[in-house]
Motif scaffolding. Structure first.
Motif, PDB file in Angstrom:
ATOM      1  N   GLU A  15      68.324  20.165  16.321  1.00 14.11           N
ATOM      2  CA  GLU A  15      67.077  19.352  16.905  1.00 14.11           C
ATOM      3  C   GLU A  15      66.537  18.448  15.509  1.00 14.11           C
ATOM      4  N   GLY A  17      63.661  16.218  13.714  1.00 17.70           N
ATOM      5  CA  GLY A  17      62.455  15.878  13.950  1.00 17.70           C
ATOM      6  C   GLY A  17      62.044  14.760  13.443  1.00 17.70           C
ATOM      7  N   GLY A  30      65.063  18.885  10.485  1.00 19.21           N
ATOM      8  CA  GLY A  30      65.355  19.186  11.596  1.00 19.21           C
ATOM      9  C   GLY A  30      65.662  20.954  11.701  1.00 19.21           C
ATOM     10  N   ARG A  31      65.867  21.046  12.994  1.00 13.81           N
ATOM     11  CA  ARG A  31      66.153  22.853  13.251  1.00 13.81           C
ATOM     12  C   ARG A  31      67.761  22.829  13.741  1.00 13.81           C
ATOM     13  N   PHE A  76      58.577  23.929  11.641  1.00 14.48           N
ATOM     14  CA  PHE A  76      59.298  22.937  12.431  1.00 14.48           C
ATOM     15  C   PHE A  76      58.707  22.594  13.746  1.00 14.48           C
ATOM     16  N   ASP A  77      58.329  21.357  13.934  1.00 12.50           N
ATOM     17  CA  ASP A  77      57.930  20.813  15.322  1.00 12.50           C
ATOM     18  C   ASP A  77      59.002  19.661  15.934  1.00 12.50           C
ATOM     19  N   PRO A  78      59.432  19.827  17.088  1.00 14.33           N
ATOM     20  CA  PRO A  78      60.501  18.990  17.364  1.00 14.33           C
ATOM     21  C   PRO A  78      59.710  17.676  17.803  1.00 14.33           C
ATOM     22  N   GLU A  79      58.395  17.568  18.081  1.00 18.00           N
ATOM     23  CA  GLU A  79      57.725  16.438  18.121  1.00 18.00           C
ATOM     24  C   GLU A  79      57.175  15.676  17.008  1.00 18.00           C
ATOM     25  N   GLU A  80      57.440  16.123  15.984  1.00 17.52           N
ATOM     26  CA  GLU A  80      56.726  15.821  14.535  1.00 17.52           C
ATOM     27  C   GLU A  80      56.979  14.399  14.268  1.00 17.52           C
TER      28      GLU A  80
END
Length: 86
Positions: A15, A17, A30-31, A76-80
């Motif tokens: 994912e 970011g 990312g993650r 981690f925030d995928p919307e960052e």
């Protein structure tokens, strides 16, 4: 790099970011899940030359839950990166 990606199990999921680019360098926060026993947060740094990746560095760390993180913040925030895109 392509050879590594082609051999990954279908259970590996990345994912992206925040993505930052300047000059010939690109960094992606990312993650990745399925690479190790625990989800990992990663920073990949790439150097691009002539439209091709010529160097790569990365840092991986097992993801820490929000309750175990600093000040209750997620690693981690995928919307960052979404609020900066445009």
């Amino acid at each position: 790099m392509q050879g590594l990606v082609e051999t990954l199990s279908p259970s590996v999921h990345y994912e992206p970011g925040l993505i930052i680019a300047e000059g010939d360098l690109v960094a992606i926060h990312g993650r990745i899940r399925g690479w190790a026993d625990e989800p990992q947060v990663v920073v990949d740094i790439f150097r691009v030359e002539g439209g091709k990746l010529v160097e790569h560095w990365d840092v991986l760390q097992n993801e820490v839950s929000v309750s175990g993180g600093v000040a209750g913040l997620s690693m981690f925030d995928p919307e960052e990166g979404a609020s900066r895109a445009g």
